[in-house]
Design a protein around this motif. Structure first.
Motif, short mmCIF file in Angstrom:
data_model
loop_
_atom_site.label_atom_id
_atom_site.label_comp_id
_atom_site.label_asym_id
_atom_site.label_seq_id
_atom_site.Cartn_x
_atom_site.Cartn_y
_atom_site.Cartn_z
N LEU A 121 0.84 -1.20 0.00
CA LEU A 121 0.00 0.00 0.00
C LEU A 121 0.87 1.24 0.00
CD1 LEU A 121 -2.81 -0.91 2.58
CD2 LEU A 121 -3.09 -0.59 0.12
N THR A 122 0.51 2.22 -0.83
CA THR A 122 1.20 3.51 -0.84
C THR A 122 0.91 4.25 0.46
OG1 THR A 122 1.17 3.67 -3.24
CG2 THR A 122 1.35 5.74 -2.04
N THR A 123 1.92 4.91 1.00
CA THR A 123 1.78 5.67 2.24
C THR A 123 1.92 7.16 1.94
OG1 THR A 123 4.14 5.23 2.62
CG2 THR A 123 2.57 3.82 3.76
N PRO A 124 0.80 7.84 1.65
CA PRO A 124 0.87 9.25 1.22
C PRO A 124 1.55 10.17 2.22
CG PRO A 124 -1.34 8.34 0.88
CD PRO A 124 -0.58 7.34 1.70
N HIS A 125 1.47 9.85 3.52
CA HIS A 125 2.07 10.72 4.54
C HIS A 125 3.59 10.69 4.46
CE1 HIS A 125 1.99 6.71 6.32
NE2 HIS A 125 2.99 7.09 7.08
N ASP A 126 4.16 9.59 3.97
CA ASP A 126 5.61 9.45 3.84
C ASP A 126 5.88 8.41 2.77
OD1 ASP A 126 8.32 9.17 3.99
OD2 ASP A 126 8.39 8.50 6.07
N LEU A 127 6.13 8.86 1.55
CA LEU A 127 6.26 7.94 0.42
C LEU A 127 7.49 7.04 0.53
CD1 LEU A 127 5.18 10.31 -2.48
CD2 LEU A 127 3.88 8.41 -1.49
N SER A 128 8.48 7.46 1.28
CA SER A 128 9.65 6.60 1.42
C SER A 128 9.32 5.36 2.26
CB SER A 128 10.82 7.36 2.06
OG SER A 128 10.50 7.78 3.37
N GLU A 129 8.26 5.45 3.08
CA GLU A 129 7.88 4.31 3.91
C GLU A 129 7.42 3.13 3.05
OE1 GLU A 129 4.36 3.32 7.09
OE2 GLU A 129 5.43 5.22 7.34
N CYS A 130 6.54 3.41 2.06
CA CYS A 130 6.08 2.31 1.21
C CYS A 130 7.19 1.81 0.29
CB CYS A 130 4.85 2.73 0.40
SG CYS A 130 5.05 4.19 -0.65
N LEU A 131 8.11 2.71 -0.08
CA LEU A 131 9.22 2.29 -0.92
C LEU A 131 10.06 1.23 -0.19
CD1 LEU A 131 11.49 4.64 -2.99
CD2 LEU A 131 12.50 2.86 -1.60
N PHE A 132 10.40 1.50 1.06
CA PHE A 132 11.26 0.57 1.79
C PHE A 132 10.50 -0.65 2.30
CE2 PHE A 132 14.03 4.17 1.53
CZ PHE A 132 15.28 3.59 1.39
N SER A 133 9.21 -0.50 2.61
CA SER A 133 8.46 -1.70 2.99
C SER A 133 8.31 -2.62 1.79
CB SER A 133 7.08 -1.31 3.54
OG SER A 133 6.25 -0.75 2.54
N GLY A 134 8.19 -2.05 0.58
CA GLY A 134 8.13 -2.86 -0.63
C GLY A 134 9.42 -3.59 -0.90
N ILE A 135 10.55 -2.90 -0.70
CA ILE A 135 11.85 -3.55 -0.89
C ILE A 135 12.04 -4.66 0.14
CG2 ILE A 135 14.35 -3.19 -0.77
CD1 ILE A 135 13.90 -0.40 -1.94
#
Length: 635
Positions: A30-44
């Motif tokens: 899920l994309t995290t609009p409040h902090d986009l780097s969060e979804c980037l690293f959770s995806g990795i």
């Protein structure tokens, strides 16, 4: 070679596709609009779990040669007008009129610039004083960024000298000033300034997020910089990327993937339908080539840069379905990932097609996102009853059927005008396979190809990109000597820029073109160029373009070969509503349990990796040699 990570960040979901040189591993989060780097690293992290059997982000990052990143955040920010107020200071008479020749231009001008537009007389006695006063006035009107537009680069340099002296950059009150000729060497004033306005609007959003993500990568001691995937099909480091070129970059990845698939399957006319959370992006690949406009358009407004021919409709998996004047409408508003569809359980109070498909029985509440996320049917039921069924005075069951039909119609309308004889629709994105056959039938399309990587297909398409730069410079007085001088200057820029990307220009692929634009009809001719060529085109606007690319390894896709047909094994059945008063037991297949050559017929549901494909009655399917789904309408 090292591992390549490709990421496509959407408004609702973020897709991660990892290629190790031999195979793909992919996942979604899920994309995290409040902090986009969060979804980037959770995806990795999720990708590392899929690769190694346990989460090990550090190991994956250290094995990775490049991370190529595409995001719709700029596109979504522009659609929703979430960005800084832009001001324009110009010496050009009637520029505001020339920038608003069409309804689309008027709408965008009102949304981004409005009354923050001032002119200045370059011949005025108090030119320095007037320039300062006008910048002050623009900031008083709310401008957070100011575009400076003059009739020539020299005139803009004069303004730069004055304003830099009066508004030093080190002062807290200084406002970013962007000079139109620095961004684009385009003699068309309106087109050049529009490019600068949109770029100025997108820049803060992209800069804040991308540099934030890059800083987090540095915490993992990652040496290679984050690469931004652009709408011209190439990638470059964050510091060397233009915000304008991130617009619609995800769809370009989808088009590159479509082109690769079209070549493998021998499709002469492939039509991509990428259904994300907020939009459906549509584009054409003809004879294996991506259609590109020399002068792209954003929201119907022409800009100076080339762009792939992609149209976007406000129809996605998270698009709001509502009743307006007694009619069911779809989009363009979207609930995104937060609060998301009602069934996500994050507080969504508006109905979406995701809620509809859950209640119809197409989606399994327990297997969404490969079982990593559970949907709440009771919330969908409550929202649809309140916002659709009750206002129309119909049953919940009737509302679901009407909503589904409205959604199919909205999708079909987004691409029906591009359908021709022999068109094959490539359906991807999280919601694409689920709605493809319903929309295709309305548009007259008989074949639908659903890639096995459909859920992350735009990220998959980025796998076919290289690291590259494109330069385009106007030749003021076209001649062989002027073109040669421009050639030398571009060569020096390319050598410097590619060195900063980590490559010697001598090891890159380069192509040179003369762009000859007819001012009467704005048509552009592309001609090969070699230093010393004559440049004699009276009355035309002539530019020199250089494309430089450092090739990266690309995947080899498996060819489609005839397979002996076998009946596809079924996992079971699912109760799916087909009309307001009828529920059918529909066969369910799991794509990972099917083999090349397996065939079946609708009605059926095929659960793929992170997607659900729906095969309507009178459609059949076969699993290709590569594990993709080819659907055929037998109606």
């Amino acid at each position: 070679m090292g591992t390549l990570i490709n990421i496509d960040n959407g408004g609702t979901l973020t897709d991660i596709c990892v290629w190790d040189g031999g195979a793909f591993t992919f996942t979604k989060t899920l994309t995290t609009p409040h902090d986009l780097s969060e979804c980037l690293f959770s995806g990795i992290e999720k990708a590392s779990t899929a690769l190694y059997g346990a989460a090990d982000t550090t190991r994956l990052l250290h094995a990775t040669e490049h991370i190529r990143y595409s995001t719709t955040q700029g596109t979504n920010a522009l659609v929703q007008r979430r960005g800084p107020m832009i001001g324009i200071l110009t010496t050009l008479d009637t520029l505001d009129t020339r920038m608003q020749n069409t309804a689309a231009e008027e709408k965008l001008f009102t949304g981004l610039v409005a009354d923050r537009f001032l002119t200045i007389d370059p011949e005025a006695e108090d030119f320095d004083f007037d320039a300062v006063q006008r910048v002050n006035r623009l900031t008083t009107l709310g401008a957070a960024r100011v575009v400076i537009a003059a009739g020539s680069a020299d005139e803009e340099r004069r303004l730069r000298h004055i304003l830099l002296r009066k508004f030093p950059r080190h002062l807290l009150g200084s406002v970013p000033l962007l000079y139109s000729w620095e961004l684009a060497g385009d003699r068309d004033d309106a087109r050049r300034v529009w490019s600068c306005v949109v770029n100025a609007f997108l820049h803060p959003t992209m800069e804040r997020f991308l540099y934030g993500a890059e800083r987090r990568l540095q915490d993992y001691k990652v040496v290679n910089p984050l690469l931004v995937y652009r709408n011209d099909g190439a990638s470059s480091r964050v510091a060397k990327s233009v915000a304008l070129k991130t617009y619609s970059s995800g769809p370009r990845g989808g088009l590159e993937g479509t082109a690769a698939m079209a070549k493998v399957y021998g499709l002469s006319h492939a039509l991509m339908m990428d259904i994300g959370g907020t939009t459906t992006d549509v584009g054409v690949v003809e004879d294996g080539s991506v259609a590109v406009s020399d002068r792209g358009a954003i929201e119907g407004v022409q800009i100076s840069y080339p762009m792939s021919d992609v149209s976007s409709a406000g129809v996605g998996g998270s698009s709001v379905i509502q009743v307006i004047d007694g009619n069911i409408t779809v989009g363009p508003q979207s609930v995104g990932a937060a609060p998301g569809p009602a069934c996500f359980g994050f507080g969504g109070k508006q109905a979406t097609i995701t809620d509809v498909n859950l209640l119809l029985g197409v989606l399994d509440a327990d297997t969404y996102l490969d079982g990593t996320f559970t949907l709440d049917a009771s919330r969908s039921r409550a929202v649809i009853t309140e916002t659709i069924a009750a206002p129309l005075g119909i049953s919940l069951e009737e509302a679901l059927i009407r909503m589904e039909h409205a959604y199919f119609q909205a999708l079909s309308a987004s691409f029906a005008h591009l359908v021709g004889d022999g068109t094959t629709l490539l359906a991807f994105g999280g919601a694409g396979p689920m709605s493809a056959t319903g929309a295709a039938r309305l548009a007259g399309v008989k074949k639908v190809l659903v890639p096995r990587t459909a859920a992350v297909f735009s990220a998959f398409g980025i796998s076919f990109s290289d690291i590259g730069k494109t330069y385009e410079v106007l030749i003021d007085e076209p001649s062989a000597a002027a073109a040669r001088a421009t050639h030398g200057a571009l060569l020096a820029r390319a050598e410097r820029d590619m060195f900063q990307e980590g490559y010697a220009l001598a090891d890159c692929q380069t192509t040179w073109q003369l762009l000859v634009e007819n001012p009467d009809d704005a048509t552009v001719s592309q001609l090969p160029y070699e230093p010393g060529d004559e440049v004699d085109y009276p009355g035309a606007v002539v530019s020199l373009r250089l494309n430089a690319a450092a090739p990266l390894p690309h995947p080899n896709l498996e060819a489609d070969v005839p397979m002996s047909p076998l009946a596809a094994p079924a996992q079971g059945t699912r109760a799916v509503r087909s009309t307001a008063d009828r529920i059918d037991d529909v066969t369910v297949h799991v794509l990972d349990e099917l083999s090349p050559g397996h065939t079946g017929a609708g009605p059926a549901i095929i659960e793929g990796p992170f997607f659900t494909a729906r095969v309507l009655p009178d459609w059949s399917f076969r699993v290709t040699a590569a594990g993709d789904l080819m659907l055929t309408d037998n109606h």
